[in-house]
Enzyme design. Structure first.
Site, mmCIF file in Angstrom:
data_model
loop_
_atom_site.group_PDB
_atom_site.id
_atom_site.type_symbol
_atom_site.label_atom_id
_atom_site.label_comp_id
_atom_site.label_asym_id
_atom_site.label_seq_id
_atom_site.Cartn_x
_atom_site.Cartn_y
_atom_site.Cartn_z
ATOM 1 N N ALA A 115 -7.114 -19.774 -4.607
ATOM 2 C CA ALA A 115 -6.841 -20.052 -6.018
ATOM 3 C C ALA A 115 -5.665 -20.994 -6.201
ATOM 4 O O ALA A 115 -5.532 -21.621 -7.261
ATOM 5 C CB ALA A 115 -6.571 -18.742 -6.759
ATOM 6 N N TYR A 242 12.452 -4.048 -6.249
ATOM 7 C CA TYR A 242 11.387 -4.686 -7.016
ATOM 8 C C TYR A 242 11.961 -5.550 -8.141
ATOM 9 O O TYR A 242 12.131 -6.744 -7.978
ATOM 10 C CB TYR A 242 10.401 -3.646 -7.567
ATOM 11 C CG TYR A 242 9.122 -4.310 -8.045
ATOM 12 C CD1 TYR A 242 8.097 -4.584 -7.150
ATOM 13 C CD2 TYR A 242 8.974 -4.738 -9.363
ATOM 14 C CE1 TYR A 242 6.943 -5.244 -7.564
ATOM 15 C CE2 TYR A 242 7.832 -5.389 -9.787
ATOM 16 C CZ TYR A 242 6.824 -5.646 -8.881
ATOM 17 O OH TYR A 242 5.709 -6.315 -9.288
#
Length: 402
Positions: A115, A242
């Site tokens: 992609a 994160y």
């Protein structure tokens, strides 16, 4: 078509093979979980492009869009075909999704490839022109990848999971070869050099914006075109690795890109761009992040069946994007599908369990049976209704457009 008995073999949370029948049933179960819309979808439903359509939230976006909205269009993913080993789980999930779409009269084409490449963007644009009248109504961007090659420079960037500023020590959950759980402490060294820039180049908004640029140059964006990139914030318990780490820097770039794209699309076609902040789930990407497996197991231990699965979250997103119910954004312009997870009472309960979690106590604090089964289901195992002692065909072909 040859058949064989497939047994689950894994290295940690990574399985070496996947089960076609289990993947097919999992997709069917997700489709059945989507509530029937009040009005049946029209045969000429909106045209959508889902980038990252074979796994996790992207798969849920694809199935919810097909079942709830009646989308037509294109799914893009990068999966490995069957060969010496089975195909990847995403290969089989895509085949199953394509078959369900066909059975329900949905014209959905799936493309397998990179992609990030301009070649894939051109292939998609050509297909939109030839098959769908040169009109795109929705683009859902859900890509999690370790590397990205810049089409302009040929340079390959690599993403890393690291904290920023100082090393990070956290509890994490592992299973031994007999599936016995163990709570360990692991330490991750901080980002150095160009780690942040590399990760942002892969997981930020650069490729999303490139997709919009190239589709706009081909005049393929319909009036009112809407695009959403799927993201995650999560708990303060995992923030250092994160949201405040290298991946978090990439997500901040993604959200900044959404604001830029929103202004451009509003001027160009009266359109909009948002990020959708999803709630926690067991995915192939999330299990690689230190501490996330433990956190999600504890979260399930607190919430039980009140934990909202990805298919329900993405059904909610489609309802908001299509106007079935009002689009609700936070102060940063983000759709928030994670409020159930970040409810203060829920987070307080998870934090209490996190503090108490040890190898001796973890089975009482986390829903490990559910978590372990969810990991297996990523690869088509532990799916109810499947006879895993029966031989199954593995050389399932990639779905072709008719």
């Amino acid at each position: 078509m040859s058949e064989t008995v497939i047994t689950p073999r894994s290295r940690g949370f990574l399985f070496l093979d996947s089960h076609p029948a289990g993947c097919q049933q999992l997709v069917a179960d997700m489709w059945q979980a989507v509530p029937t819309p009040a009005q049946p979808p029209a045969d000429d439903g909106p045209v959508a492009l889902v980038i990252g359509s074979s796994a996790g939230y992207g798969l849920a976006a694809t199935i919810a869009g097909l079942a709830r909205v009646g989308i037509r269009g294109i799914g893009v993913c990068f999966e490995k075909e069957p060969g010496r080993r089975t195909g990847t789980a995403g290969w089989y999930r895509t085949a199953a999704t394509a078959e369900l779409a066909r059975q329900h009269g949905r014209d959905m084409v799936f493309l397998n490839g990179d992609a990030f490449s301009d070649a894939m963007k051109t292939e998609v644009a050509d297909l939109l022109e030839k098959r769908y009248g040169g009109r795109l109504d929705y683009l859902i961007y859900s890509v999690a990848a370790p590397r990205r090659t810049d089409p302009d420079t040929g340079h390959t960037y690599a993403s890393v999971l690291k904290p920023i500023g100082e090393s990070y020590r956290t509890k994490t959950l592992v299973f031994d070869s007999t599936a016995n759980p163990e709570v360990k402490e692991v330490e991750t060294e901080p980002a150095d050099g160009d780690d942040i820039e590399q990760t942002t180049a892969v997981m930020g908004g650069t490729d999303w914006e490139r997709w919009i640029d190239q589709l706009a140059e081909r005049n393929l964006l319909a009036d009112g075109f809407t695009t959403a990139a799927l993201s995650y914030i999560g708990s303060s318990l995992t923030a250092a690795i994160y949201r405040q780490g290298t991946i978090g820097a990439a997500k901040a770039h993604l959200e900044a890109t959404a604001r830029t794209l929103n202004e451009r699309l509003d001027r160009l076609v009266g359109g909009r761009a948002v990020t959708s902040v999803n709630g926690a789930a067991v995915t192939q990407s999330s299990t690689a992040i230190p501490g996330i497996a433990l956190y999600v197991g504890l979260l399930r231990g607190v919430l039980g069946t009140d934990m909202v699965p990805p298919i329900d979250q993405l059904t909610d997103l489609w309802d908001q994007l299509t106007g079935a119910r009002p689009l609700t954004l936070d102060d940063e312009g983000r759709v928030r599908l994670d409020t159930w997870e970040l409810d203060p009472a829920v987070q307080a309960a998870v934090t209490q369990r996190w503090t108490a979690a040890t190898t001796d106590t973890i089975t009482d604090l986390a829903d490990l049976d559910w978590f372990h089964s969810e990991v297996q289901r990523l690869y088509g195992f532990a799916v109810p209704g499947i006879d895993y002692t029966a031989p199954v065909a593995t050389d399932i072909p990639w779905p072709t457009a008719t």
